[in-house]
Design a protein around this motif. Structure first.
Motif, mmCIF file in Angstrom:
data_model
loop_
_atom_site.group_PDB
_atom_site.id
_atom_site.type_symbol
_atom_site.label_atom_id
_atom_site.label_comp_id
_atom_site.label_asym_id
_atom_site.label_seq_id
_atom_site.Cartn_x
_atom_site.Cartn_y
_atom_site.Cartn_z
ATOM 1 N N GLY A 227 0.813 -1.207 0.000
ATOM 2 C CA GLY A 227 0.000 0.000 0.000
ATOM 3 C C GLY A 227 0.849 1.260 0.000
ATOM 4 N N LEU A 228 1.894 1.282 0.835
ATOM 5 C CA LEU A 228 2.783 2.445 0.883
ATOM 6 C C LEU A 228 3.563 2.602 -0.416
ATOM 7 C CD1 LEU A 228 4.171 2.097 4.532
ATOM 8 C CD2 LEU A 228 2.498 3.754 3.689
ATOM 9 N N LEU A 229 4.024 1.484 -0.975
ATOM 10 C CA LEU A 229 4.771 1.549 -2.236
ATOM 11 C C LEU A 229 3.883 2.030 -3.384
ATOM 12 C CD1 LEU A 229 6.853 -1.748 -1.978
ATOM 13 C CD2 LEU A 229 7.747 0.585 -1.954
ATOM 14 N N LEU A 230 2.642 1.560 -3.412
ATOM 15 C CA LEU A 230 1.721 2.000 -4.459
ATOM 16 C C LEU A 230 1.417 3.482 -4.324
ATOM 17 C CD1 LEU A 230 -0.100 1.306 -6.839
ATOM 18 C CD2 LEU A 230 -1.896 0.680 -5.209
ATOM 19 N N LEU A 231 1.262 3.962 -3.094
ATOM 20 C CA LEU A 231 1.009 5.379 -2.876
ATOM 21 C C LEU A 231 2.186 6.222 -3.357
ATOM 22 C CD1 LEU A 231 -0.708 7.671 -1.703
ATOM 23 C CD2 LEU A 231 0.354 7.216 0.527
ATOM 24 N N LEU B 264 7.676 -0.302 -11.060
ATOM 25 C CA LEU B 264 7.828 1.071 -10.588
ATOM 26 C C LEU B 264 7.500 1.215 -9.108
ATOM 27 C CD1 LEU B 264 6.237 2.961 -13.619
ATOM 28 C CD2 LEU B 264 8.656 2.842 -13.020
ATOM 29 N N LEU B 265 6.915 0.185 -8.508
ATOM 30 C CA LEU B 265 6.690 0.220 -7.065
ATOM 31 C C LEU B 265 8.010 0.175 -6.314
ATOM 32 C CD1 LEU B 265 3.703 -2.290 -6.663
ATOM 33 C CD2 LEU B 265 3.588 0.189 -6.834
ATOM 34 N N ALA C 72 4.519 5.368 -5.539
ATOM 35 C CA ALA C 72 4.656 5.274 -6.996
ATOM 36 C C ALA C 72 3.587 6.089 -7.704
ATOM 37 C CB ALA C 72 4.584 3.814 -7.424
ATOM 38 N N ALA C 73 2.369 6.100 -7.169
ATOM 39 C CA ALA C 73 1.289 6.867 -7.789
ATOM 40 C C ALA C 73 1.583 8.366 -7.746
ATOM 41 C CB ALA C 73 -0.028 6.565 -7.086
ATOM 42 N N ALA D 255 1.896 2.999 -12.533
ATOM 43 C CA ALA D 255 2.286 2.062 -11.480
ATOM 44 C C ALA D 255 1.538 0.750 -11.591
ATOM 45 C CB ALA D 255 2.041 2.695 -10.111
ATOM 46 N N LEU D 256 0.269 0.806 -12.000
ATOM 47 C CA LEU D 256 -0.510 -0.418 -12.154
ATOM 48 C C LEU D 256 -0.126 -1.176 -13.420
ATOM 49 C CD1 LEU D 256 -4.065 0.783 -11.039
ATOM 50 C CD2 LEU D 256 -2.426 -0.578 -9.734
#
Length: 402
Positions: free
Chosen positions: A61-65, A82-83, A67-68, A76-77
């Motif tokens: 969750g933190l990595l996705l945030l 890129l995460l 990267a976004a 990112a998705l």
């Protein structure tokens, strides 16, 4: 019909040459750092399977945030690599963020070995080697442990007591200990499991030294921005046998990584881990779906033959392997490391296939990060717009805080 083109590989060579012009050892240092970064990221699934899977969800969750905010949610998705990494020169802010995230995982693991909590867990671990009530009440255990319990590898009451006694945030230690007792720490599965634990713990320490060395190299370089290497119209030299072998090796390893990950999906289902199998199969479909959407599977054979003959990867092959390298490989690696203790008790084939798949994924991801992100070819490979290479002079991505 248009034949295979090699604009992207030529551009990658120009960009690498431009970086080497500024710092001759920069590429070697960058690749070594990337390999250690990949290994260090394995701290997250390691800490999760010895404690709780919620840590895995929190980290992703933190990595996705992050990267976004940096790359955009859609990017990112589409490319989950890129995460864990950034395009071009990695900013110090992200390095501090990722290092802090892995430090949190180390602290989480440290809770297992210090204080009264560590002593309680050690006492529970000793119960797994008790001979009391062997081969009894095995049906009360999860399906993946029942066969080994019936073989007398450990008593069922030890696992039940561990799950009832350990706090929720360390309940994964019971599964890890049960897997160790069932497979035997002296066996191949136990030995690989120890490597998976201590390898990612040593990698961050090495990264601290390399980060400092890299910073010194940048400060000592005469120019902070690599200059473009002019493209010449002269014909490319005839590739030698070594170049062709290296290209064939890269193609083979990418295909092997895909086959090994597919084999792991089957192993999950055969061992009774349906949730793991479903997630792994979903990741595989996600990667293949992107390849099918680009209609790149039809030309795979011709692109591979042309790439080997030319001694460099063609544009079509780079686009074909992008989703496998940037989508399937990093996500499958995290899942396989997390699930290794569960499948290590299934069979020697599971231990061997997962171990080989993990090593192959580390190699594949490291090469992808270097070419797609360090040399910043991902936007071009993802879009397939070769004219960008001709219109833009080489200006690598440099973040403000570098």
């Amino acid at each position: 019909m248009v034949g295979p083109t090699f604009d992207m590989s030529k551009e990658a060579a120009r960009r690498e040459a431009a970086r080497k012009e500024v710092a001759p050892w920069g590429s070697v240092l960058a690749y070594v750092t990337i390999v250690l970064e990949v290994i260090a990221w394995l701290l997250i699934p390691v800490a999760a399977f010895v404690s709780t899977a919620y840590l895995l969800l929190l980290a992703f969750g933190l990595l996705l945030l992050a990267a976004a905010l940096q790359e955009g949610l859609a990017s990112a998705l589409k490319d989950p690599i890129l995460l864990f990494f950034r395009r071009g020169a990695t900013p110090c802010s992200f390095r501090l963020f990722s290092f802090g995230l892995r430090l949190l995982a180390l602290i989480w693991i440290g809770l297992l070995g210090f204080g009264s909590l560590g002593r309680d867990l050690y006492r529970l671990e000793r119960h797994f080697h008790s001979s009391r009530d062997l081969r009894r009440h095995c049906t009360d255990l999860p399906g993946w442990l029942q066969e080994r319990c019936e073989d007398g590898k450990f008593p069922a009451w030890a696992y039940t007591e561990c799950m009832e006694t350990a706090p929720w945030h360390l309940s994964g230690w019971c599964n890890y200990t049960a897997a160790g007792a069932a497979s035997g720490l002296s066996s191949a599965g136990g030995s690989v499991g120890l490597v998976l634990i201590f390898g990612p713990m040593v990698a961050p320490l090495c990264l601290v030294f390399l980060y400092g060395l890299e910073a010194c190299c940048r400060c000592c370089s005469s120019d902070a921005n690599p200059r473009p290497v002019e493209s010449k119209d002269e014909a490319a030299p005839t590739p030698g046998l070594i170049q062709k072998i290296l290209v064939a090796k890269d193609i083979f390893l990418v295909a092997l990584d895909f086959l090994l990950d597919s084999s792991c999906v089957v192993t999950f289902f055969l061992a009774g881990h349906r949730w793991f199998g479903a997630v792994a199969f979903g990741i595989l479909l996600w990667s293949v779906g992107q390849q099918v959407a680009e209609n790149s599977l039809k030309t795979m054979h011709s692109e591979a033959v042309a790439s080997i003959s030319a001694g460099m990867l063609s544009d079509g092959l780079l686009k074909l392997t992008r989703s496998e390298k940037s989508v399937e490989a990093p996500l499958s690696l995290m899942l396989q490391v997390y699930a290794f203790p569960y499948v290590s008790i299934s069979s020697r084939y599971a231990v061997a296939s997962f171990s080989f798949s993990i090593l192959t994924s580390i190699y594949t991801i490291s090469g992808a990060v270097y070419k797609l992100l360090y040399l910043d070819l991902l936007p071009v490979v993802a879009s397939g717009q070769r004219e960008v290479l001709r219109e833009e002079s080489y200006a690598p991505v440099l973040h403000p805080n570098e």
